[in-house]
Scaffold this active site. Sequence first.
Site, mmCIF file in Angstrom:
data_model
loop_
_atom_site.group_PDB
_atom_site.id
_atom_site.type_symbol
_atom_site.label_atom_id
_atom_site.label_comp_id
_atom_site.label_asym_id
_atom_site.label_seq_id
_atom_site.Cartn_x
_atom_site.Cartn_y
_atom_site.Cartn_z
ATOM 1 N N ASP A 23 17.333 -1.887 3.497
ATOM 2 C CA ASP A 23 16.793 -1.006 2.471
ATOM 3 C C ASP A 23 15.503 -1.658 1.969
ATOM 4 O O ASP A 23 15.530 -2.681 1.287
ATOM 5 C CB ASP A 23 17.821 -0.844 1.337
ATOM 6 C CG ASP A 23 17.347 0.126 0.255
ATOM 7 O OD1 ASP A 23 16.123 0.296 0.093
ATOM 8 O OD2 ASP A 23 18.205 0.697 -0.443
ATOM 9 N N TYR B 31 21.771 -1.693 -4.465
ATOM 10 C CA TYR B 31 21.630 -0.540 -5.363
ATOM 11 C C TYR B 31 23.024 0.038 -5.643
ATOM 12 O O TYR B 31 23.817 0.215 -4.701
ATOM 13 C CB TYR B 31 20.730 0.488 -4.664
ATOM 14 C CG TYR B 31 20.558 1.775 -5.412
ATOM 15 C CD1 TYR B 31 19.778 1.833 -6.563
ATOM 16 C CD2 TYR B 31 21.160 2.948 -4.969
ATOM 17 C CE1 TYR B 31 19.604 3.014 -7.246
ATOM 18 C CE2 TYR B 31 20.996 4.142 -5.653
ATOM 19 C CZ TYR B 31 20.221 4.168 -6.794
ATOM 20 O OH TYR B 31 20.061 5.351 -7.456
HETATM 21 C C1 LIG Z 1 16.765 4.584 -5.794
HETATM 22 C C2 LIG Z 1 17.259 3.709 -4.726
HETATM 23 C C3 LIG Z 1 18.107 4.206 -3.728
HETATM 24 C C4 LIG Z 1 18.621 5.633 -3.736
HETATM 25 O O1 LIG Z 1 17.609 6.555 -3.544
HETATM 26 P P1 LIG Z 1 17.648 8.069 -4.119
HETATM 27 O O2 LIG Z 1 16.349 8.620 -3.671
HETATM 28 O O3 LIG Z 1 17.790 7.968 -5.607
HETATM 29 O O4 LIG Z 1 18.825 8.723 -3.486
HETATM 30 C C5 LIG Z 1 18.503 3.344 -2.739
HETATM 31 N N1 LIG Z 1 18.103 2.058 -2.703
HETATM 32 C C6 LIG Z 1 17.297 1.546 -3.655
HETATM 33 C C7 LIG Z 1 16.884 0.121 -3.569
HETATM 34 C C8 LIG Z 1 16.840 2.347 -4.689
HETATM 35 O O5 LIG Z 1 16.065 1.833 -5.643
#
Ligand SMILES: *Cc1c(COP(=O)(O)O)cnc(C)c1O
Length: 391
Positions: free
Chosen positions: A171, A99
């Site tokens: 993530d 991201y």
């Molecule tokens: C949106 C996203 C983030 C960041 O999250 P926020 O809630 O916008 O701070 C991190 N990792 C992935 C894969 C995302 O899609």
Amino acid sequence: MGFKTDAIHAGQEPDPSTGAVTIPIYQTSTYVQEALGKHKGYEYARTQNPTRTALEKNMAVLERGVAGYAFASGMAATNAITQLLLKQGDHAICSDNVYGGTFRLFDKIVRHYGIDFTYVNTSNLHDVEKAMRPNTKMVFVETPTNPLMSITDLAAVSEIAHRTGSRVVVDNTFMSPYFQRPIELGADIVVHSTTKYLNGHSDSVGGVAVLKHQEDADRLQFIQNAAGAILSPMDSWLVLRGIKTLPVRMEAHNANGMAIAKYLSERKEVTKIFYPGLPSHPGHELAKKQMSGFGAMIAFDLGSLENAARFLRRVRLCSLAESLGGVETLISHPATMTHASVPIEHRNKIGITDGLVRISVGIEDLADLVEDIDNAFDGDSPRTLRTVAEN
Ligand SMILES: *Cc1c(COP(=O)(O)O)cnc(C)c1O
């Protein structure tokens, strides 16, 4: 209990004072203490809030960790994890197409604290092995990656990282714990942007981290309170409500995602498509092994910026917007939107070309989505641009 039962009940008992079935939004900043040193475990709402605690317990169960902590955004959760794992002189490895905001956090902020980052294609285990150093303390993996959907073997990367005592952080935003549970596969920490599938209705921004080790959990609780990037009671409640329908939403997203991917793969305008559910995807076999669904994120290349812009101008039901994982279909242009902060050389190297379009397939009627995309390719009356989000 089964996953669907846990999604609805874990961490949530009927409210002890009224019997309310749904956990209340405890909108308070502090709690009355009966006497000096005598209280019900709640002192100040940065430190503890019952609505937030319910969400944190729920996520710990769903992701199979010992504890979870909820933060003001996905980025705040990831930032807290860097504070947990890294100090001056340490080294970290990160997937090379994470991201955009994660890359920006590591490269523009965390690096300035004297921490060295190496970006590698974590789908290639040999590259991960080569990048490991004696002082590597964090291997940060996104799988599938955003937006190219490449798949990393979490069991294998965990085995490599653990040889020298590094933690593995995953993530898991794109799959949610319904389709993929990294801790079961060997990872140590899972982070989420709850903004996406967990909340699922595009009406809240938040993040959560779930930990496998009690020592990490204790330290992260300290960091959450000390640094203070907590999730609000209202947002905690919205995410809890969203999670109750996570299993049914993910099944519906998955079915639509697969159908739209097949449809796109047959369009002549599409020069390349990235979806792990298609047998042509290089990570397909691995995806089948470590995920129980393929999700609804698809990236496809239309060959040029001009073609992508034309397509994005003409969709109507699919909204042009950043973000993903909501019930409504969102479509975006990574090169100028989510990945605008990634330097062009790096973008081109990893394949985020100007013609690339990303779609987060919602749970509308499939026929309506197909008709909208059909019209964007073939229809002859260009429509006006609906929305352009920036951040
Ligand atoms: C949106 C996203 C983030 C960041 O999250 P926020 O809630 O916008 O701070 C991190 N990792 C992935 C894969 C995302 O899609």
